[in-house]
Motif scaffolding. Structure first.
Motif, PDB file in Angstrom:
ATOM      1  N   VAL A  17       0.873  -1.173   0.000  1.00  0.00           N
ATOM      2  CA  VAL A  17       0.000   0.000   0.000  1.00  0.00           C
ATOM      3  C   VAL A  17       0.904   1.216   0.000  1.00  0.00           C
ATOM      4  CG1 VAL A  17      -1.826   1.262   1.176  1.00  0.00           C
ATOM      5  CG2 VAL A  17      -1.786  -1.240   1.264  1.00  0.00           C
ATOM      6  N   GLN A  18       0.772   2.027  -1.027  1.00  0.00           N
ATOM      7  CA  GLN A  18       1.667   3.162  -1.188  1.00  0.00           C
ATOM      8  C   GLN A  18       0.855   4.439  -1.440  1.00  0.00           C
ATOM      9  OE1 GLN A  18       4.806   1.888  -0.172  1.00  0.00           O
ATOM     10  NE2 GLN A  18       5.702   2.998  -1.912  1.00  0.00           N
ATOM     11  N   PRO A  19       1.320   5.571  -0.923  1.00  0.00           N
ATOM     12  CA  PRO A  19       0.611   6.829  -1.205  1.00  0.00           C
ATOM     13  C   PRO A  19       0.907   7.326  -2.616  1.00  0.00           C
ATOM     14  CG  PRO A  19       2.493   7.217   0.225  1.00  0.00           C
ATOM     15  CD  PRO A  19       2.397   5.748   0.054  1.00  0.00           C
ATOM     16  N   VAL A  20      -0.026   8.082  -3.142  1.00  0.00           N
ATOM     17  CA  VAL A  20       0.181   8.729  -4.435  1.00  0.00           C
ATOM     18  C   VAL A  20       1.449   9.572  -4.390  1.00  0.00           C
ATOM     19  CG1 VAL A  20      -0.729  10.505  -5.978  1.00  0.00           C
ATOM     20  CG2 VAL A  20      -2.255   8.761  -5.077  1.00  0.00           C
ATOM     21  N   GLY A  21       2.240   9.479  -5.432  1.00  0.00           N
ATOM     22  CA  GLY A  21       3.457  10.273  -5.515  1.00  0.00           C
ATOM     23  C   GLY A  21       4.687   9.597  -4.945  1.00  0.00           C
ATOM     24  N   SER A  22       4.503   8.455  -4.304  1.00  0.00           N
ATOM     25  CA  SER A  22       5.660   7.751  -3.723  1.00  0.00           C
ATOM     26  C   SER A  22       6.305   6.851  -4.789  1.00  0.00           C
ATOM     27  CB  SER A  22       5.216   6.914  -2.531  1.00  0.00           C
ATOM     28  OG  SER A  22       4.321   5.906  -2.937  1.00  0.00           O
ATOM     29  N   ILE A  65      13.082  -5.964 -12.438  1.00  0.00           N
ATOM     30  CA  ILE A  65      12.536  -5.009 -11.475  1.00  0.00           C
ATOM     31  C   ILE A  65      11.542  -4.091 -12.159  1.00  0.00           C
ATOM     32  CG2 ILE A  65      13.100  -3.093  -9.932  1.00  0.00           C
ATOM     33  CD1 ILE A  65      15.811  -4.464  -9.472  1.00  0.00           C
ATOM     34  N   LEU A  66      10.441  -3.852 -11.498  1.00  0.00           N
ATOM     35  CA  LEU A  66       9.429  -2.898 -11.959  1.00  0.00           C
ATOM     36  C   LEU A  66       9.444  -1.699 -11.034  1.00  0.00           C
ATOM     37  CD1 LEU A  66       7.010  -2.522 -13.979  1.00  0.00           C
ATOM     38  CD2 LEU A  66       5.553  -3.384 -12.145  1.00  0.00           C
ATOM     39  N   SER A  67       9.506  -0.502 -11.624  1.00  0.00           N
ATOM     40  CA  SER A  67       9.680   0.697 -10.810  1.00  0.00           C
ATOM     41  C   SER A  67       8.762   1.816 -11.258  1.00  0.00           C
ATOM     42  CB  SER A  67      11.125   1.205 -10.914  1.00  0.00           C
ATOM     43  OG  SER A  67      12.046   0.210 -10.570  1.00  0.00           O
ATOM     44  N   SER A  68       8.624   2.758 -10.339  1.00  0.00           N
ATOM     45  CA  SER A  68       7.979   4.023 -10.665  1.00  0.00           C
ATOM     46  C   SER A  68       8.595   5.105  -9.791  1.00  0.00           C
ATOM     47  CB  SER A  68       6.474   3.958 -10.428  1.00  0.00           C
ATOM     48  OG  SER A  68       5.888   5.239 -10.614  1.00  0.00           O
ATOM     49  N   LYS A  69       8.756   6.292 -10.327  1.00  0.00           N
ATOM     50  CA  LYS A  69       9.285   7.397  -9.532  1.00  0.00           C
ATOM     51  C   LYS A  69       8.176   8.039  -8.703  1.00  0.00           C
ATOM     52  CE  LYS A  69      13.108   8.538 -12.623  1.00  0.00           C
ATOM     53  NZ  LYS A  69      13.728   9.579 -13.484  1.00  0.00           N
ATOM     54  N   LYS A  70       6.976   8.107  -9.300  1.00  0.00           N
ATOM     55  CA  LYS A  70       5.838   8.712  -8.595  1.00  0.00           C
ATOM     56  C   LYS A  70       4.567   7.955  -8.952  1.00  0.00           C
ATOM     57  CE  LYS A  70       7.472  13.496  -8.242  1.00  0.00           C
ATOM     58  NZ  LYS A  70       7.147  14.926  -8.537  1.00  0.00           N
ATOM     59  N   LEU A  71       4.018   7.242  -8.000  1.00  0.00           N
ATOM     60  CA  LEU A  71       2.840   6.433  -8.259  1.00  0.00           C
ATOM     61  C   LEU A  71       1.585   7.283  -8.453  1.00  0.00           C
ATOM     62  CD1 LEU A  71       3.385   3.517  -5.741  1.00  0.00           C
ATOM     63  CD2 LEU A  71       3.241   3.308  -8.224  1.00  0.00           C
ATOM     64  N   LEU A  72       0.722   6.784  -9.337  1.00  0.00           N
ATOM     65  CA  LEU A  72      -0.591   7.375  -9.556  1.00  0.00           C
ATOM     66  C   LEU A  72      -1.651   6.419  -9.021  1.00  0.00           C
ATOM     67  CD1 LEU A  72      -0.099   8.337 -13.318  1.00  0.00           C
ATOM     68  CD2 LEU A  72       0.240   9.832 -11.332  1.00  0.00           C
ATOM     69  N   LEU A  73      -2.843   6.949  -8.760  1.00  0.00           N
ATOM     70  CA  LEU A  73      -3.936   6.085  -8.318  1.00  0.00           C
ATOM     71  C   LEU A  73      -4.198   4.967  -9.329  1.00  0.00           C
ATOM     72  CD1 LEU A  73      -6.540   8.643  -6.921  1.00  0.00           C
ATOM     73  CD2 LEU A  73      -5.221   6.981  -5.596  1.00  0.00           C
ATOM     74  N   SER A  74      -4.061   5.284 -10.599  1.00  0.00           N
ATOM     75  CA  SER A  74      -4.345   4.326 -11.661  1.00  0.00           C
ATOM     76  C   SER A  74      -3.301   3.207 -11.749  1.00  0.00           C
ATOM     77  CB  SER A  74      -4.427   5.040 -13.017  1.00  0.00           C
ATOM     78  OG  SER A  74      -3.228   5.740 -13.269  1.00  0.00           O
ATOM     79  N   ASP A  75      -2.228   3.302 -10.982  1.00  0.00           N
ATOM     80  CA  ASP A  75      -1.228   2.229 -10.966  1.00  0.00           C
ATOM     81  C   ASP A  75      -1.648   1.074 -10.071  1.00  0.00           C
ATOM     82  OD1 ASP A  75       1.370   4.731 -11.061  1.00  0.00           O
ATOM     83  OD2 ASP A  75       0.578   3.507 -12.718  1.00  0.00           O
ATOM     84  N   ARG A 122      -0.028  -7.401  -4.927  1.00  0.00           N
ATOM     85  CA  ARG A 122      -1.229  -6.559  -4.925  1.00  0.00           C
ATOM     86  C   ARG A 122      -0.814  -5.163  -4.508  1.00  0.00           C
ATOM     87  NH1 ARG A 122      -5.667  -6.463  -7.272  1.00  0.00           N
ATOM     88  NH2 ARG A 122      -6.056  -8.638  -6.721  1.00  0.00           N
ATOM     89  N   LEU A 123      -0.832  -4.218  -5.438  1.00  0.00           N
ATOM     90  CA  LEU A 123      -0.453  -2.840  -5.157  1.00  0.00           C
ATOM     91  C   LEU A 123      -1.700  -1.976  -5.054  1.00  0.00           C
ATOM     92  CD1 LEU A 123       1.569  -0.467  -4.957  1.00  0.00           C
ATOM     93  CD2 LEU A 123       1.477  -0.323  -7.465  1.00  0.00           C
ATOM     94  N   THR A 124      -1.827  -1.288  -3.945  1.00  0.00           N
ATOM     95  CA  THR A 124      -2.914  -0.336  -3.752  1.00  0.00           C
ATOM     96  C   THR A 124      -2.299   1.041  -3.552  1.00  0.00           C
ATOM     97  OG1 THR A 124      -4.278  -2.028  -2.698  1.00  0.00           O
ATOM     98  CG2 THR A 124      -4.961   0.263  -2.433  1.00  0.00           C
ATOM     99  N   VAL A 125      -2.628   1.949  -4.430  1.00  0.00           N
ATOM    100  CA  VAL A 125      -2.140   3.316  -4.307  1.00  0.00           C
ATOM    101  C   VAL A 125      -3.258   4.157  -3.684  1.00  0.00           C
ATOM    102  CG1 VAL A 125      -1.165   5.293  -5.495  1.00  0.00           C
ATOM    103  CG2 VAL A 125      -0.700   2.981  -6.340  1.00  0.00           C
ATOM    104  N   VAL A 126      -2.923   4.808  -2.591  1.00  0.00           N
ATOM    105  CA  VAL A 126      -3.969   5.534  -1.835  1.00  0.00           C
ATOM    106  C   VAL A 126      -3.683   7.045  -1.805  1.00  0.00           C
ATOM    107  CG1 VAL A 126      -4.561   3.564  -0.431  1.00  0.00           C
ATOM    108  CG2 VAL A 126      -2.774   5.145   0.347  1.00  0.00           C
TER     109      VAL A 126
END
Lengths: 112, 109
Positions: free
Chosen positions: B12-17, B75-85, B105-109
């Motif tokens: 579970v990750q916040p948006v932008g993380s 490895i799968l990465s993102s610099k800034k997560l979006l809700l749609s990820d 299971r990734l939940t972006v909050v």
């Protein structure tokens, strides 16, 4: 563009009866087709496959039929068992690579 | 034995993380590796594939990137997560037939 389609999102069948899952595809280059079974929060597990040079492949209770002219395949499970309750994905690939195109899945529920 | 490992199982990750998901395979060398995503109510969509170290092909434009720093690591990465990820991410290896990891299971909050 969805190249593999499973138009039935769910299927309920009584234990011991046959489950028939259908899958249609649009890309005529697909030459290898697979069925995967997936439980919640787990990765898909391989069930059975068929090459485009065949029209039927059987493995125990599972049989896959391929109709190339109709671009249609189906998975038959006979007899259905409670442990078969899961989501089933149809997948296809072309040119001997494993970049799979998946359908949206069909949730099968086997009733006792 | 030939196995594929993927972690973490849930996140579970916040948006932008940032994001980093890891996948490793054992029992083989020079595998072709894949990242798929299953969005809610949809099938699996191929995101990236790699045929070797440093070789990445992207199948769909998105907010994610992939890297292959070692032969058996993807490895799968993102610099800034979006809700749609948000979604269920799966690593796969093209052992015949393709073998999938247990998923994240990734939940972006």
């Amino acid at each position: 563009d969805q190249q593999v389609k499973q138009n039935s999102p769910s299927l309920s069948v009584q234990e011991g009866r046959i489950s028939i899952l259908n899958c249609d595809y649009t890309n005529s280059m697909f030459d290898y087709f697979l069925w995967y079974k997936k439980y919640p929060a787990e990765g898909p597990t391989f069930l059975i496959s068929i090459s485009s040079i065949k029209d039927k492949n059987e493995d125990g209770r599972f049989t896959v039929f391929l109709n190339k002219s109709a671009k249609h395949l189906s998975l038959h499970i006979v007899p259905s068992q409670p442990g078969d309750s899961a989501v089933y994905f149809c997948a296809a690939s072309a040119n001997n690579d494993y970049k799979l195109s998946f359908g949206a899945g069909t949730t099968v529920t086997v009733r006792a | 034995s030939q196995t594929i490992h993927q972690w973490p199982a849930t996140l579970v990750q916040p948006v932008g993380s940032p994001l980093s998901l890891e996948c490793t395979v054992e029992g083989t060398s020079n595998p072709n590796l894949y990242w798929y995503r299953q969005a809610a109510g949809r099938g699996l969509q191929l995101l990236f594939y790699s045929v070797g170290i440093g070789q990445i092909s992207s199948e769909v434009p998105q907010n994610l990137s992939a890297s292959r720093p070692q032969d058996r690591q993807f490895i799968l990465s993102s610099k800034k997560l979006l809700l749609s990820d948000s979604g269920f991410y799966l690593c796969a290896w093209d052992r015949a037939p393709p073998l999938f990891g247990q998923g994240t299971r990734l939940t972006v909050v």
